[in-house]
Design a protein around this motif. Sequence first.
Motif, PDB file in Angstrom:
ATOM      1  N   LEU A  12     -29.517 -20.222 -30.574  1.00  0.00           N
ATOM      2  CA  LEU A  12     -30.307 -19.726 -32.097  1.00  0.00           C
ATOM      3  C   LEU A  12     -31.251 -20.961 -32.451  1.00  0.00           C
ATOM      4  O   LEU A  12     -30.534 -22.029 -32.842  1.00  0.00           O
ATOM      5  CB  LEU A  12     -29.475 -19.228 -32.968  1.00  0.00           C
ATOM      6  N   ILE A  78     -35.084 -17.220 -34.776  1.00  0.00           N
ATOM      7  CA  ILE A  78     -34.785 -16.601 -36.307  1.00  0.00           C
ATOM      8  C   ILE A  78     -35.759 -17.102 -37.138  1.00  0.00           C
ATOM      9  O   ILE A  78     -35.609 -18.300 -37.368  1.00  0.00           O
ATOM     10  CB  ILE A  78     -33.207 -16.773 -36.610  1.00  0.00           C
ATOM     11  N   ILE A 102     -35.694 -12.389 -34.392  1.00  0.00           N
ATOM     12  CA  ILE A 102     -35.176 -12.025 -35.890  1.00  0.00           C
ATOM     13  C   ILE A 102     -35.993 -12.443 -37.091  1.00  0.00           C
ATOM     14  O   ILE A 102     -35.959 -13.572 -37.108  1.00  0.00           O
ATOM     15  CB  ILE A 102     -33.662 -12.307 -36.197  1.00  0.00           C
ATOM     16  N   ARG A 231     -24.897 -14.289 -42.065  1.00  0.00           N
ATOM     17  CA  ARG A 231     -24.393 -14.744 -40.914  1.00  0.00           C
ATOM     18  C   ARG A 231     -23.852 -13.142 -40.245  1.00  0.00           C
ATOM     19  O   ARG A 231     -23.980 -13.300 -38.956  1.00  0.00           O
ATOM     20  CB  ARG A 231     -23.354 -15.707 -41.336  1.00  0.00           C
ATOM     21  N   SER A 233     -24.717 -10.267 -40.534  1.00  0.00           N
ATOM     22  CA  SER A 233     -26.045  -9.501 -39.686  1.00  0.00           C
ATOM     23  C   SER A 233     -26.536 -10.160 -38.529  1.00  0.00           C
ATOM     24  O   SER A 233     -26.777  -9.368 -37.676  1.00  0.00           O
ATOM     25  CB  SER A 233     -27.063  -9.555 -40.858  1.00  0.00           C
ATOM     26  N   LEU A 234     -26.467 -11.461 -38.470  1.00  0.00           N
ATOM     27  CA  LEU A 234     -27.036 -12.096 -37.184  1.00  0.00           C
ATOM     28  C   LEU A 234     -25.956 -11.848 -36.153  1.00  0.00           C
ATOM     29  O   LEU A 234     -26.333 -11.701 -35.096  1.00  0.00           O
ATOM     30  CB  LEU A 234     -27.271 -13.400 -37.548  1.00  0.00           C
ATOM     31  N   ASN A 235     -24.837 -12.176 -36.341  1.00  0.00           N
ATOM     32  CA  ASN A 235     -23.593 -11.865 -35.537  1.00  0.00           C
ATOM     33  C   ASN A 235     -23.663 -10.462 -34.964  1.00  0.00           C
ATOM     34  O   ASN A 235     -23.356 -10.218 -33.840  1.00  0.00           O
ATOM     35  CB  ASN A 235     -22.285 -12.192 -35.960  1.00  0.00           C
TER      36      ASN A 235
END
Length: 246
Positions: A12, A78, A102, A231, A233-235
Amino acid sequence: MTEWLENDQIGLVFIQGAGLESSIWEPVVSEMKRPVLLVDFPERQGENKLRQSLTLQDYSDYIKQQIEDWKVRRFVIIAHSLGGVLALNITSDLSERVVGFIGIGATIPKDGGSFLSTFPFAKRLLMNVLLRVFGTQPPESAIRKGLCNDLSHERATEIVRGFVPESIHIYTDQTKANVPTNIPKLYIKLAKDQEMSLSQQNNMIANLAPQKIEILETGHLPMLIKPNDLRNSLNAFLTQWNSIKG
């Protein structure tokens, strides 16, 4: 030849918005289970006049060098706020390595445009004049009202004191990079953002055309006010797509 991680785990790459430091991501990444790279912008310790000669390409090249030095082959990028402009350049130049995109309240120009190109014509002209006359250091009141509207007074003071004015060129230079179309994309909309209005964010979403949109009930800096929610949402995004495997 670059020495890649043996298991080819997806990493990431985090790109913050203008004026901010990479440490702003630490509350989010502290519990991430994947390799992370928090990129820095150039000339952070130098005098302001040293940064003012830097072009958008200089910023992009500086970030790309950090990625090249990183032992992770494939990554999701991101991007927060104006970092979206830089992320488009990185994604275009390293397209064989970027496997997801993202945007978090991110600026996404279309047709290779600049940060300023995302505004209506009249406002674009006004902002161009203001940037050239007054520079890229907003007054403290504007930072508190825009960036920090839902932060504590103490945390907002930290942001104000740490704000670093960027080169005007990252606002005015064209990206010359198209929005990626062949990778999974997520846009995280910030419902209480006073820096980027909901209508502006809707325009950025239209430009990015993500497969998924999420909403966080925060202002412009969700990584500080709701790091756990961000976090999560990212996962969730990272586990949803079969093409993104760690």
